[in-house]
Design a protein around this motif. Structure first.
Motif, PDB file in Angstrom:
ATOM      1  N   ARG A  35      39.750 -38.713 -71.560  1.00  0.00           N
ATOM      2  CA  ARG A  35      39.164 -38.494 -72.888  1.00  0.00           C
ATOM      3  C   ARG A  35      39.579 -37.141 -73.462  1.00  0.00           C
ATOM      4  O   ARG A  35      39.859 -37.016 -74.663  1.00  0.00           O
ATOM      5  CB  ARG A  35      37.640 -38.604 -72.806  1.00  0.00           C
ATOM      6  N   VAL A  36      39.638 -36.118 -72.600  1.00  0.00           N
ATOM      7  CA  VAL A  36      40.096 -34.806 -73.069  1.00  0.00           C
ATOM      8  C   VAL A  36      41.574 -34.874 -73.474  1.00  0.00           C
ATOM      9  O   VAL A  36      41.977 -34.315 -74.496  1.00  0.00           O
ATOM     10  CB  VAL A  36      39.866 -33.732 -71.986  1.00  0.00           C
ATOM     11  N   ALA A  37      42.380 -35.568 -72.675  1.00  0.00           N
ATOM     12  CA  ALA A  37      43.795 -35.728 -73.026  1.00  0.00           C
ATOM     13  C   ALA A  37      43.933 -36.444 -74.359  1.00  0.00           C
ATOM     14  O   ALA A  37      44.808 -36.104 -75.173  1.00  0.00           O
ATOM     15  CB  ALA A  37      44.513 -36.507 -71.926  1.00  0.00           C
ATOM     16  N   ASN A  38      43.074 -37.400 -74.610  1.00  0.00           N
ATOM     17  CA  ASN A  38      43.118 -38.120 -75.883  1.00  0.00           C
ATOM     18  C   ASN A  38      42.800 -37.183 -77.038  1.00  0.00           C
ATOM     19  O   ASN A  38      43.486 -37.192 -78.075  1.00  0.00           O
ATOM     20  CB  ASN A  38      42.112 -39.266 -75.833  1.00  0.00           C
ATOM     21  N   LYS A  45      41.825 -47.482 -71.465  1.00  0.00           N
ATOM     22  CA  LYS A  45      42.855 -47.627 -72.496  1.00  0.00           C
ATOM     23  C   LYS A  45      42.360 -48.106 -73.858  1.00  0.00           C
ATOM     24  O   LYS A  45      42.800 -47.578 -74.893  1.00  0.00           O
ATOM     25  CB  LYS A  45      43.937 -48.573 -71.965  1.00  0.00           C
ATOM     26  N   PRO A  46      41.445 -49.092 -73.933  1.00  0.00           N
ATOM     27  CA  PRO A  46      41.043 -49.571 -75.259  1.00  0.00           C
ATOM     28  C   PRO A  46      40.470 -48.496 -76.172  1.00  0.00           C
ATOM     29  O   PRO A  46      40.564 -48.615 -77.393  1.00  0.00           O
ATOM     30  CB  PRO A  46      39.988 -50.647 -74.933  1.00  0.00           C
ATOM     31  N   GLY A  47      39.880 -47.448 -75.604  1.00  0.00           N
ATOM     32  CA  GLY A  47      39.291 -46.401 -76.430  1.00  0.00           C
ATOM     33  C   GLY A  47      40.151 -45.162 -76.565  1.00  0.00           C
ATOM     34  O   GLY A  47      39.668 -44.128 -77.046  1.00  0.00           O
ATOM     35  N   LEU A  48      41.406 -45.243 -76.167  1.00  0.00           N
ATOM     36  CA  LEU A  48      42.263 -44.061 -76.147  1.00  0.00           C
ATOM     37  C   LEU A  48      43.495 -44.248 -77.018  1.00  0.00           C
ATOM     38  O   LEU A  48      44.090 -45.328 -77.052  1.00  0.00           O
ATOM     39  CB  LEU A  48      42.707 -43.754 -74.711  1.00  0.00           C
ATOM     40  N   ASP A  49      43.886 -43.191 -77.697  1.00  0.00           N
ATOM     41  CA  ASP A  49      45.102 -43.194 -78.505  1.00  0.00           C
ATOM     42  C   ASP A  49      46.209 -42.477 -77.729  1.00  0.00           C
ATOM     43  O   ASP A  49      46.725 -41.447 -78.138  1.00  0.00           O
ATOM     44  CB  ASP A  49      44.839 -42.507 -79.847  1.00  0.00           C
ATOM     45  N   LEU A  50      46.517 -43.018 -76.556  1.00  0.00           N
ATOM     46  CA  LEU A  50      47.561 -42.484 -75.692  1.00  0.00           C
ATOM     47  C   LEU A  50      48.496 -43.628 -75.301  1.00  0.00           C
ATOM     48  O   LEU A  50      48.112 -44.796 -75.364  1.00  0.00           O
ATOM     49  CB  LEU A  50      46.966 -41.852 -74.430  1.00  0.00           C
TER      50      LEU A  50
END
Length: 276
Positions: free
Chosen positions: A183-186, A203-208
């Motif tokens: 989450r911090v990386a995102n 993954k579904p909640g991340l823009d990575l």
């Protein structure tokens, strides 16, 4: 509070109630010191209830980094360990604290980061080359920084690349579990080393983007169950621990491990070793 958080809180409370871990063990309960990744990906949510239904033995999971789980084993504060740090496991065994160390799962570490990939690492297999590129500081890198199995692997990969990241302005150490690090990386659009299963869960909640996903040896992620030495820790529930190990290596639990991910992510996440 979701089911896996309830398991963690309940397990921690039970461990505290056990004090130093050397009181007579409860034959109907085992304390499992485990890496956070198998909790965060949802594996414990299906594995533990199945074991409890089959055996009647309650499991109190304590989800911590593998480094802390290994320390709990050294101190006799758990009945068994589920970890993914082969070097740390070997050291604990060499010091006489482990009766059995059996691999139960195989997966891999992956590198995620901003889709733009300013370090230009996408698709590479050579871990040392990847981490040398990350060491240029083209984008932030988020580290768990918690002495977990993932953090220990990350430190070895930096060392192999000849890079000392601590103290660099682009290096962010969060001192927390894998999902929090992601989450911090995102938030920072940073690179991050993660186990595959937790990445798929988050993954579904991340823009990575998934940038490096290699079958190379440097990226291998091996999970093992360790049974502690009865000679050192006579009061622990060694029989309950043995039954858990048998469940995941020879019983119904082995099939749960093998098929995990089909319902959750649309494909399997782990492989299991050949039949013992």
């Amino acid at each position: 509070m979701n089911h896996r958080d309830i398991l963690l809180v309940a397990g921690a409370a039970l461990a505290l109630a056990a004090g130093c871990g050397r009181r007579p063990g409860d034959p109907g309960r085992i304390v499992l010191a485990t890496t956070t990744s198998v909790r965060d990906c949802g594996l414990l949510d299906v594995l533990i209830p199945a074991f409890e239904r089959e055996t009647g033995i309650r499991v109190a999971p304590i989800a911590v980094g593998s480094g802390e789980a290994l320390r709990m084993g050294r101190d006799g504060n758990a009945d068994l360990l589920l970890v993914h740090d082969p070097e740390g496991e070997a050291a604990l065994q060499a010091d006489g604290f482990v009766a059995r160390d059996e691999e139960i799962l195989r997966s891999r570490f992956v590198l995620v980061g901003p889709a733009a990939d300013p370090a230009g690492v996408a698709g590479r297999d050579d871990a040392a080359a990847v981490f040398r590129a990350l060491g240029t500081g083209a984008a932030p890198f988020v580290s768990r920084g918690d002495d977990s199995g993932t953090h220990r692997r990350e430190r070895r990969l930096w060392a192999a690349a000849g890079v000392q990241p601590e103290g660099r302005p682009w290096y962010v150490s969060v001192g927390a579990g894998m999902m929090h690090a992601l989450r911090v990386a995102n938030e920072r659009q940073a690179y991050c080393l993660t186990d595959l299963a937790t990445w798929l869960a988050g993954k579904p909640g991340l823009d990575l983007a998934l940038l490096v996903d290699s079958d190379g040896a440097d990226w291998a992620n091996l999970y093992s169950v360790l049974l502690l030495s009865p000679e050192r820790f006579g009061s622990r529930n060694h029989e309950g621990a043995r039954r858990f190990l048998d469940f995941v290596t020879r019983g119904a639990g082995r099939e749960i491990l093998r098929r995990f991910g089909e319902a959750e992510f649309g494909h399997r996440v782990f492989t299991v070793p050949p039949d013992p």
